[in-house]
Design a protein around this motif. Structure first.
Motif, PDB file in Angstrom:
ATOM      1  N   SER A 351       0.842  -1.205   0.000  1.00 31.80           N
ATOM      2  CA  SER A 351       0.000   0.000   0.000  1.00 31.80           C
ATOM      3  C   SER A 351       0.878   1.256   0.000  1.00 31.80           C
ATOM      4  O   SER A 351       2.098   1.171   0.166  1.00 31.80           O
ATOM      5  CB  SER A 351      -0.900  -0.004   1.248  1.00 31.80           C
ATOM      6  OG  SER A 351      -0.101   0.142   2.421  1.00 31.80           O
ATOM      7  N   ARG A 352       0.253   2.422  -0.163  1.00 27.54           N
ATOM      8  CA  ARG A 352       0.982   3.681  -0.196  1.00 27.54           C
ATOM      9  C   ARG A 352       1.677   3.928   1.147  1.00 27.54           C
ATOM     10  O   ARG A 352       2.843   4.333   1.185  1.00 27.54           O
ATOM     11  CB  ARG A 352       0.026   4.836  -0.500  1.00 27.54           C
ATOM     12  CG  ARG A 352       0.699   6.201  -0.585  1.00 27.54           C
ATOM     13  CD  ARG A 352       1.691   6.255  -1.737  1.00 27.54           C
ATOM     14  NE  ARG A 352       2.464   7.485  -1.724  1.00 27.54           N
ATOM     15  CZ  ARG A 352       3.472   7.742  -2.542  1.00 27.54           C
ATOM     16  NH1 ARG A 352       3.854   6.819  -3.424  1.00 27.54           N
ATOM     17  NH2 ARG A 352       4.103   8.885  -2.484  1.00 27.54           N
ATOM     18  N   GLU A 353       0.966   3.656   2.257  1.00 30.10           N
ATOM     19  CA  GLU A 353       1.547   3.867   3.578  1.00 30.10           C
ATOM     20  C   GLU A 353       2.748   2.935   3.801  1.00 30.10           C
ATOM     21  O   GLU A 353       3.769   3.333   4.383  1.00 30.10           O
ATOM     22  CB  GLU A 353       0.494   3.637   4.656  1.00 30.10           C
ATOM     23  CG  GLU A 353      -0.616   4.674   4.707  1.00 30.10           C
ATOM     24  CD  GLU A 353      -1.653   4.450   3.606  1.00 30.10           C
ATOM     25  OE1 GLU A 353      -1.596   3.399   2.913  1.00 30.10           O
ATOM     26  OE2 GLU A 353      -2.512   5.328   3.435  1.00 30.10           O
ATOM     27  N   GLU A 354       2.608   1.696   3.354  1.00 24.71           N
ATOM     28  CA  GLU A 354       3.700   0.731   3.509  1.00 24.71           C
ATOM     29  C   GLU A 354       4.915   1.146   2.680  1.00 24.71           C
ATOM     30  O   GLU A 354       6.060   1.036   3.122  1.00 24.71           O
ATOM     31  CB  GLU A 354       3.235  -0.672   3.101  1.00 24.71           C
ATOM     32  CG  GLU A 354       2.197  -1.265   4.041  1.00 24.71           C
ATOM     33  CD  GLU A 354       1.535  -2.514   3.492  1.00 24.71           C
ATOM     34  OE1 GLU A 354       1.003  -3.317   4.284  1.00 24.71           O
ATOM     35  OE2 GLU A 354       1.533  -2.685   2.245  1.00 24.71           O
ATOM     36  N   ARG A 355       4.648   1.633   1.480  1.00 21.42           N
ATOM     37  CA  ARG A 355       5.747   2.094   0.634  1.00 21.42           C
ATOM     38  C   ARG A 355       6.495   3.253   1.282  1.00 21.42           C
ATOM     39  O   ARG A 355       7.732   3.315   1.259  1.00 21.42           O
ATOM     40  CB  ARG A 355       5.238   2.487  -0.747  1.00 21.42           C
ATOM     41  CG  ARG A 355       6.303   3.053  -1.685  1.00 21.42           C
ATOM     42  CD  ARG A 355       5.724   3.376  -3.052  1.00 21.42           C
ATOM     43  NE  ARG A 355       5.385   2.149  -3.749  1.00 21.42           N
ATOM     44  CZ  ARG A 355       6.256   1.418  -4.461  1.00 21.42           C
ATOM     45  NH1 ARG A 355       7.531   1.821  -4.553  1.00 21.42           N
ATOM     46  NH2 ARG A 355       5.892   0.332  -5.067  1.00 21.42           N
ATOM     47  N   ASP A 356       5.734   4.217   1.849  1.00 14.23           N
ATOM     48  CA  ASP A 356       6.369   5.374   2.499  1.00 14.23           C
ATOM     49  C   ASP A 356       7.262   4.909   3.652  1.00 14.23           C
ATOM     50  O   ASP A 356       8.385   5.410   3.831  1.00 14.23           O
ATOM     51  CB  ASP A 356       5.299   6.337   3.024  1.00 14.23           C
ATOM     52  CG  ASP A 356       4.573   7.051   1.890  1.00 14.23           C
ATOM     53  OD1 ASP A 356       5.127   7.067   0.768  1.00 14.23           O
ATOM     54  OD2 ASP A 356       3.463   7.559   2.128  1.00 14.23           O
ATOM     55  N   ALA A 357       6.766   3.932   4.437  1.00  9.25           N
ATOM     56  CA  ALA A 357       7.549   3.437   5.570  1.00  9.25           C
ATOM     57  C   ALA A 357       8.820   2.729   5.086  1.00  9.25           C
ATOM     58  O   ALA A 357       9.902   2.904   5.665  1.00  9.25           O
ATOM     59  CB  ALA A 357       6.704   2.486   6.408  1.00  9.25           C
ATOM     60  N   GLU A 359      10.420   3.248   2.237  1.00  7.43           N
ATOM     61  CA  GLU A 359      11.347   4.207   1.650  1.00  7.43           C
ATOM     62  C   GLU A 359      12.144   4.930   2.733  1.00  7.43           C
ATOM     63  O   GLU A 359      13.310   5.282   2.533  1.00  7.43           O
ATOM     64  CB  GLU A 359      10.577   5.206   0.784  1.00  7.43           C
ATOM     65  CG  GLU A 359      10.099   4.599  -0.524  1.00  7.43           C
ATOM     66  CD  GLU A 359       9.268   5.569  -1.352  1.00  7.43           C
ATOM     67  OE1 GLU A 359       8.882   6.634  -0.809  1.00  7.43           O
ATOM     68  OE2 GLU A 359       8.985   5.268  -2.525  1.00  7.43           O
ATOM     69  N   LYS A 360      11.508   5.150   3.893  1.00  9.89           N
ATOM     70  CA  LYS A 360      12.234   5.780   4.993  1.00  9.89           C
ATOM     71  C   LYS A 360      13.331   4.857   5.517  1.00  9.89           C
ATOM     72  O   LYS A 360      14.377   5.308   5.971  1.00  9.89           O
ATOM     73  CB  LYS A 360      11.267   6.146   6.115  1.00  9.89           C
ATOM     74  CG  LYS A 360      10.305   7.275   5.775  1.00  9.89           C
ATOM     75  CD  LYS A 360       9.354   7.555   6.924  1.00  9.89           C
ATOM     76  CE  LYS A 360       8.380   8.682   6.562  1.00  9.89           C
ATOM     77  NZ  LYS A 360       7.426   8.936   7.672  1.00  9.89           N
ATOM     78  N   GLN A 362      14.856   2.609   3.715  1.00  8.98           N
ATOM     79  CA  GLN A 362      15.760   2.214   2.633  1.00  8.98           C
ATOM     80  C   GLN A 362      17.163   2.778   2.808  1.00  8.98           C
ATOM     81  O   GLN A 362      18.152   2.112   2.487  1.00  8.98           O
ATOM     82  CB  GLN A 362      15.175   2.661   1.292  1.00  8.98           C
ATOM     83  CG  GLN A 362      15.906   2.079   0.098  1.00  8.98           C
ATOM     84  CD  GLN A 362      15.177   2.412  -1.210  1.00  8.98           C
ATOM     85  OE1 GLN A 362      14.460   3.421  -1.282  1.00  8.98           O
ATOM     86  NE2 GLN A 362      15.352   1.581  -2.213  1.00  8.98           N
TER      87      GLN A 362
END
Length: 387
Positions: A351-357, A359-360, A362
């Protein structure tokens, strides 16, 4: 005292053909025969040892088990009798000579020199061996199982009790051999008289003839029928292994010895577990988060569920060992292990929220691969397992 290798006893190589085994045994039998070595105990022991080796190596099913398990194969028979090695007496040994030297059995010196032991009288036909396949689950293989199978085979005729005759009065002593089942012939040669023994052609070695045959089996003493046989299969058998049950094959005409039942083992593939020798392999997939933080999971085994701990920071490809959770060795208390292969499961979509987390994370130093610190080669992991 440990038994000698059967191939060494006969002086042949492991891959030799049956005819070469016969030739080698014939040579040993003549060399150590009691008639040629009267009172020599060592010669008698050598004579028995050679006969035992021939009894196993001359029969394909017994030889296969011996090649696979050595002398321990004596315990592999489903009937508990093994492949027959180690229990032969002189009567058993002399009964082999019909196959090796021709004629009705007995001492080879009967035909060579006209003396020695008698042939043993009537010769009864032997029933043929019967081969069946038995399919087993991994759980049945691991624990051993009793199987009841219906076998279509030749059975004794109930009407005549396997005699082949209409009644007792229908038997008469063979006039050709006088009831002995064998005929002897004396031939004059340049070396003197030579006596040979052969099966009576009139009664086929049975010593009697039938004047009135059974109307059901037509004198054969056997009919086609069905028998339910209980087979005790030991734990640890494997695909392609053959077990033998003595006397459970096809019945023999007119009261002869029945053949053997050969059981070929087939393994039914398990849904999740794989067998590798005596070890069990299981592929466990854990999420990236569980691999980082650690968790406890249940995995299937052949004995049910087992709970294992995934340590924080577990790497993909790690092998966990569950000791003694594998398949036992045949007729042994030792068992293999279950090897759990760790695989890191990566989601295909987030999901978008999971992707944001993610990327942080990464760019975090802890989430960057460090081969020198974390990753291990497959060889290193295997060394770690066996240490």
């Amino acid at each position: 005292m440990a038994k000698r290798d059967y191939y060494d006893i006969l002086g042949v190589s492991k891959g030799v053909e049956v005819e070469e085994i016969k030739k080698a045994y014939r040579k040993m039998a003549i060399k150590y025969h009691p008639d040629k070595n009267p009172g020599d105990k060592q010669a008698e022991e050598n004579f028995k040892e050679a006969a035992e080796a021939y009894e196993v190596l001359s029969k394909p099913d017994k030889r296969q088990r011996y090649d696979q398990f050595g002398h321990a194969a004596n315990a592999q028979s489903a009937s508990g009798g093994g492949y027959g090695g180690g229990s032969m007496n002189m009567e058993d040994i002399f009964s082999q000579f019909g196959d090796i030297f021709g004629g009705g059995g007995g001492s080879p010196f009967d035909s060579f020199f006209g003396g020695g032991r008698q042939s043993g009288g009537r010769k009864a036909a032997r029933g043929t061996n019967l081969r069946i396949k038995v399919k087993l689950t991994l759980e049945e293989i691991a624990n051993g199982v009793e199987k009841k199978v219906k076998v279509n085979k030749q059975v004794l005729c109930d009407t005549c009790d396997g005699t082949g005759a209409k009644d007792k009065a229908s038997f008469q002593t063979c006039k050709t051999c006088g009831g002995s089942g064998a005929v002897r012939r004396v031939t004059n040669t340049i070396l003197g008289q030579m006596q040979t023994t052969s099966t009576c052609p009139t009664c086929n070695g049975e010593g009697s003839t039938i004047t009135s045959k059974c109307t059901v089996c037509h004198g054969e003493g056997i009919v086609r029928g069905e028998e339910t046989i209980s087979i005790n299969i030991p734990a640890g058998v494997s695909e392609g292994m053959q077990l033998s049950m003595s006397g459970k094959g096809n019945a023999a005409p007119r009261g002869g010895m029945p053949g053997d039942l050969i059981i070929l083992i087939e393994e039914i593939p398990h849904e999740t577990l794989k067998r590798d020798g005596n070890n069990i392999i299981y592929d466990l997939h854990v999420s990236f988060v569980d691999a980082v933080l650690g968790t406890s999971v249940e995995v299937p085994t052949i004995d049910g569920k087992a709970k294992i701990k995934i340590e924080p920071g577990t790497q993909g490809g790690k092998i966990l060992r569950l000791k003694s959770k594998g398949v036992p060795e045949v007729n042994s208390y030792q068992r293999g292990d279950q090897l759990v292969h760790i695989n890191i499961w990566t989601p295909k979509a987030v999901s978008r929220e999971e992707r944001d987390a993610l990327e942080k994370l990464q760019n975090s130093p802890n989430f960057k691969p460090n081969p020198g610190k974390h990753d291990k080669s497959f060889i290193d992991r295997m060394k770690e397992y066996f240490e």
